[in-house]
Design a protein around this motif. Structure first.
Motif, PDB file in Angstrom:
ATOM      1  N   ALA A 292      -0.169  -0.046  -2.522  1.00  0.00           N
ATOM      2  CA  ALA A 292      -0.829  -0.695  -1.393  1.00  0.00           C
ATOM      3  C   ALA A 292      -1.910   0.190  -0.773  1.00  0.00           C
TER       4      ALA A 292
ATOM      5  N   ARG B  37       5.517   0.337  -4.577  1.00  0.00           N
ATOM      6  CA  ARG B  37       4.814  -0.619  -3.708  1.00  0.00           C
ATOM      7  C   ARG B  37       3.998   0.104  -2.641  1.00  0.00           C
ATOM      8  N   PHE B  38       4.561   1.161  -2.102  1.00  0.00           N
ATOM      9  CA  PHE B  38       3.900   1.880  -1.010  1.00  0.00           C
ATOM     10  C   PHE B  38       2.566   2.462  -1.463  1.00  0.00           C
TER      11      PHE B  38
ATOM     12  N   ARG C 107      -1.537   3.594   0.092  1.00  0.00           N
ATOM     13  CA  ARG C 107      -1.087   4.748   0.870  1.00  0.00           C
ATOM     14  C   ARG C 107      -1.097   5.992  -0.023  1.00  0.00           C
TER      15      ARG C 107
ATOM     16  N   ARG D 247       3.447   0.730   5.379  1.00  0.00           N
ATOM     17  CA  ARG D 247       2.084   0.183   5.302  1.00  0.00           C
ATOM     18  C   ARG D 247       1.644  -0.336   6.666  1.00  0.00           C
TER      19      ARG D 247
END
Length: 318
Positions: free
Chosen positions: A287, A283-284, A289, A224
């Protein structure tokens, strides 16, 4: 695109897990063709890696020499293994990229990761690391300030904090190297665990601490920070599996983060193996992405293209 590949620490050892210098060099040389293909496809590349076997070797040296010289703290172990693995990757990637006629150069960056100094793991550490020792040998290390727990018949084992990664401090340096055209190796082993402390005069100081950080969670954070388009977590299987070890076992192809979290909530992924990888890719993409994937080393370039492995997006798939 800008691509981040997270290599497992076991990718730097022999198939049987042995981590002699020759084993580690051979394993790295076997891994780099898959990384070079990403560069050959025209993408910017960042590489991060695990360091469990390598830190394990250093801990054994600590234990054997504890009565003669003070043990090296865990943050130093992390820094040392970043340097060692980084140097191996520098040489192997330079050679592979050169053999393919690619002009990219490689840089390895010793990288710190900020954690919370008030994390409960620092007062009540629960993450087991290293080998089991008899009580008498463990007692020598306890005298050096380490925390060891009695595990019964198997002996005593060291426990440490495993705090949440909050910030990859040296991400701006990695970004500058990427912008200059380098393939960048950084944040190995999840980064050197670092806390912010206040001096008596109020000045802030950065201090390394005794902890280990999950490298996949740091990879998601690093991705991120660097504006990475695709995160690939490279492991020893082609896909994430559900129903693993049962007659209903099946691989996951394209899934959303929400679907993957539903499987995780149902207990499909072991906390010590696939669980952190699943959490990291979720999570990636959550966020903002574009895409993440979990797959085997040999299928990294296909996973970058979204046609191999378990490919994860934030929204609907298809």
């Amino acid at each position: 695109m800008r691509v981040l590949v997270a290599l497992g620490g076991n990718a730097m050892t022999a198939p049987d897990g042995s981590a002699r210098p020759a084993d580690q060099r051979a394993a790295v040389e076997a891994a780099v063709p898959a990384l070079a293909r990403v560069v050959a496809d025209g993408h910017d590349l960042v590489v991060t890696h695990g360091n469990g076997p390598q830190v394990g070797n250093l801990l054994v040296k600590n234990e054997l020499a504890a009565a003669v010289v003070p043990p090296v703290p865990l943050d130093w172990c992390g820094a040392q293994t970043q340097g060692t693995i980084g140097a191996l990757l520098l040489d192997a990637l330079d050679a592979e990229l050169g053999a393919r006629g690619l002009g990219a150069r490689v840089a390895a960056l010793v990288t710190r990761t900020v954690v919370d100094g008030d994390d409960p793991g620092f007062t009540h550490p629960t993450k087991p690391i290293g080998r089991y020792l008899p009580a008498a040998e463990a007692a020598v290390l306890v005298e050096h300030g380490q925390v060891w727990a009695d595990r019964g018949e198997r002996g005593w084992r060291r426990t440490v904090a495993s705090p949440e990664p909050l910030e990859v401090l040296d991400a701006p340096a990695a970004a500058a190297l990427l912008d200059a055209g380098f393939v960048v190796v950084c944040a190995g082993g999840g980064g050197i665990p670092t806390v912010r402390q206040q001096d008596p005069d109020g000045a802030e100081r950065l201090v390394g601490v005794q902890a280990v950080i999950d490298k996949d969670l740091t990879a998601a954070l690093l991705g991120r920070a660097l504006g990475v388009d695709v995160l690939v977590v490279a492991t020893d299987v082609d896909h994430v599996m559900v129903g693993f070890g049962t007659p209903s076992q099946r691989p996951l192809g394209h899934v959303t983060a929400a679907q993957l979290r539903e499987h995780a909530a149902a207990g499909e992924f072991a906390s010590g193996s696939m669980g952190p990888k699943v959490e990291a890719v979720c999570r990636f993409v959550e966020a903002g992405r574009p895409r993440a994937a979990i797959t085997s080393l040999g299928r990294i370039s296909e996973a970058v293209a979204g046609v191999a492995g378990t490919v994860v997006t934030a929204g609907t798939h298809g």
